[in-house]
Scaffold this active site. Structure first.
Site, PDB file in Angstrom:
ATOM      1  N   HIS A   1       1.941   1.150   5.393  1.00 49.65           N
ATOM      2  CA  HIS A   1       0.954   2.290   5.582  1.00 49.65           C
ATOM      3  C   HIS A   1       0.561   2.734   6.642  1.00 49.65           C
ATOM      4  O   HIS A   1       0.982   1.806   7.738  1.00 49.65           O
ATOM      5  CB  HIS A   1      -0.451   1.715   4.731  1.00 49.65           C
ATOM      6  CG  HIS A   1      -0.904   0.468   5.219  1.00 49.65           C
ATOM      7  ND1 HIS A   1      -1.465   0.255   6.535  1.00 49.65           N
ATOM      8  CD2 HIS A   1      -0.354  -0.947   4.960  1.00 49.65           C
ATOM      9  CE1 HIS A   1      -1.635  -1.092   6.433  1.00 49.65           C
ATOM     10  NE2 HIS A   1      -0.913  -1.704   5.498  1.00 49.65           N
TER      11      HIS A   1
ATOM     12  N   GLU B   1       0.889  -1.272   0.089  1.00 48.57           N
ATOM     13  CA  GLU B   1      -0.028   0.003   0.143  1.00 48.57           C
ATOM     14  C   GLU B   1       0.806   1.227  -0.006  1.00 48.57           C
ATOM     15  O   GLU B   1       0.380   2.363  -0.316  1.00 48.57           O
ATOM     16  CB  GLU B   1      -0.747   0.062   1.058  1.00 48.57           C
ATOM     17  CG  GLU B   1      -2.092  -0.858   1.125  1.00 48.57           C
ATOM     18  CD  GLU B   1      -2.039  -2.198   1.565  1.00 48.57           C
ATOM     19  OE1 GLU B   1      -0.754  -2.635   1.532  1.00 48.57           O
ATOM     20  OE2 GLU B   1      -2.738  -3.279   1.832  1.00 48.57           O
TER      21      GLU B   1
ATOM     22  N   HIS C   1      -5.290   1.030   7.074  1.00 44.72           N
ATOM     23  CA  HIS C   1      -6.033   0.186   7.649  1.00 44.72           C
ATOM     24  C   HIS C   1      -5.189  -0.407   8.593  1.00 44.72           C
ATOM     25  O   HIS C   1      -3.842  -0.346   8.649  1.00 44.72           O
ATOM     26  CB  HIS C   1      -6.431  -1.043   6.590  1.00 44.72           C
ATOM     27  CG  HIS C   1      -5.391  -1.829   5.875  1.00 44.72           C
ATOM     28  ND1 HIS C   1      -4.703  -1.151   4.983  1.00 44.72           N
ATOM     29  CD2 HIS C   1      -4.800  -2.944   6.177  1.00 44.72           C
ATOM     30  CE1 HIS C   1      -3.835  -2.108   4.403  1.00 44.72           C
ATOM     31  NE2 HIS C   1      -3.749  -3.364   5.253  1.00 44.72           N
TER      32      HIS C   1
HETATM   33 ZN    ZN Z   1      -0.845  -4.792   2.571  1.00 47.48          ZN
END
Ligand code: ZN
Length: 272
Positions: free
Chosen positions: A104, A10, A115
């Site tokens: 991320h 990500e 997330h």
């Molecule tokens: Zn991932």
């Protein structure tokens, strides 16, 4: 010098959408190529700094993302899932440093594609009253083995989380989050150059970065997106429900805490 790399997707430059990150996404194979080349840039930096062993753990989703055909020939890579330590599989006290690439920010923070482990399950994870995203939890595992995390790549909010948790860590900011599904990116070539350069700087400063010290006992609180997920995960007898969508448990061992967290997420995701 032995280097461990945990590689997610990500936080790779150019990756901003589910179509990049999920197995059935039309852009997924291109994102895998971008991820593999950022990993290769880091490996090149590590080798030019004198690394004698580089192991990369594929840390996203199916954990079968790195392209075998193009991964740097001097590294070995761990692929497949499930793995006991998931994004940190393969870490041990034999390593001199760990590097987290393509990371991320945690669920609830700013940051593109933010997330925590499972975007459909986890609202927040707290250990001893501190919010813990993937960066913090995985850095805690590295710390459990006495290994410092010296570099993270991703967006600016991921970098902020890392610096908050590990003062002095190097950051390679390859894109700037606009919102959860958009970012201003470096070109792939510039992102790779930056990662290589920051890898070299970070490995020259290993003695300045302390491994994260995870001292128990650990009071773990995990909040799910809604109460039904807590109902499903509640079959695990270790947990106590402290509100409709939050479980709490206590353990003295960080790896045990991590394994229970992953178990709760897996059960919630599977049974709900
Ligand atoms: Zn991932």
């Amino acid at each position: 010098m032995k280097i461990f790399i945990s590689a997610d997707i990500e936080g790779v430059a150019g990756v901003v959408h589910r179509e990049h990150t999920s197995r059935d996404g039309r852009e997924h194979d291109r994102a895998r190529m971008l991820m593999t080349e950022e990993v290769n840039a880091c490996i090149e930096g590590a080798l030019s700094s004198g690394a004698t062993e580089v192991v990369v753990n594929d840390s996203h989703g199916t954990m079968r993302n790195l392209l075998s055909e193009t991964i740097h020939q001097s590294a070995e890579y761990i692929t497949g899932s499930p793995k006991p330590l998931a994004m940190m599989e393969g870490i041990s006290s034999n390593y001199d440093a760990a590097i987290f690439l393509g990371y991320h920010s945690r669920m609830g923070n700013y940051g593109v594609l933010n997330h925590t482990f499972h975007g459909g399950v986890v609202e927040n994870i707290r250990i001893n009253n501190k919010d813990m995203g993937e960066f913090a939890l995985n850095a805690g595992i590295a710390g459990h083995f006495g290994v410092p995390v010296v570099l993270v790549s991703g967006c600016q909010h991921t970098a902020d989380e890392a610096v908050d948790f590990i003062p002095g860590i190097q950051t390679a900011i390859v894109k700037r989050t606009i919102n959860r599904q958009s970012a201003r990116n470096l070109s792939p070539k510039s992102a790779r150059d930056l990662i290589k350069e920051k890898t070299i700087v970070s490995l020259s400063r290993i003695p300045e970065i302390k491994p994260v010290s995870m001292q128990g006992p650990f009071l773990v609180e995990i909040s799910y997106l809604h109460s039904g997920l807590a109902d499903a995960a509640g079959i695990l007898p270790i947990v106590e429900k402290i509100n409709p969508k939050t479980h709490r448990f206590e353990t003295d061992d960080f790896i045990t805490a991590f394994r229970f967290i992953r178990s709760l997420i897996a059960i919630a995701g599977a049974l709900h």
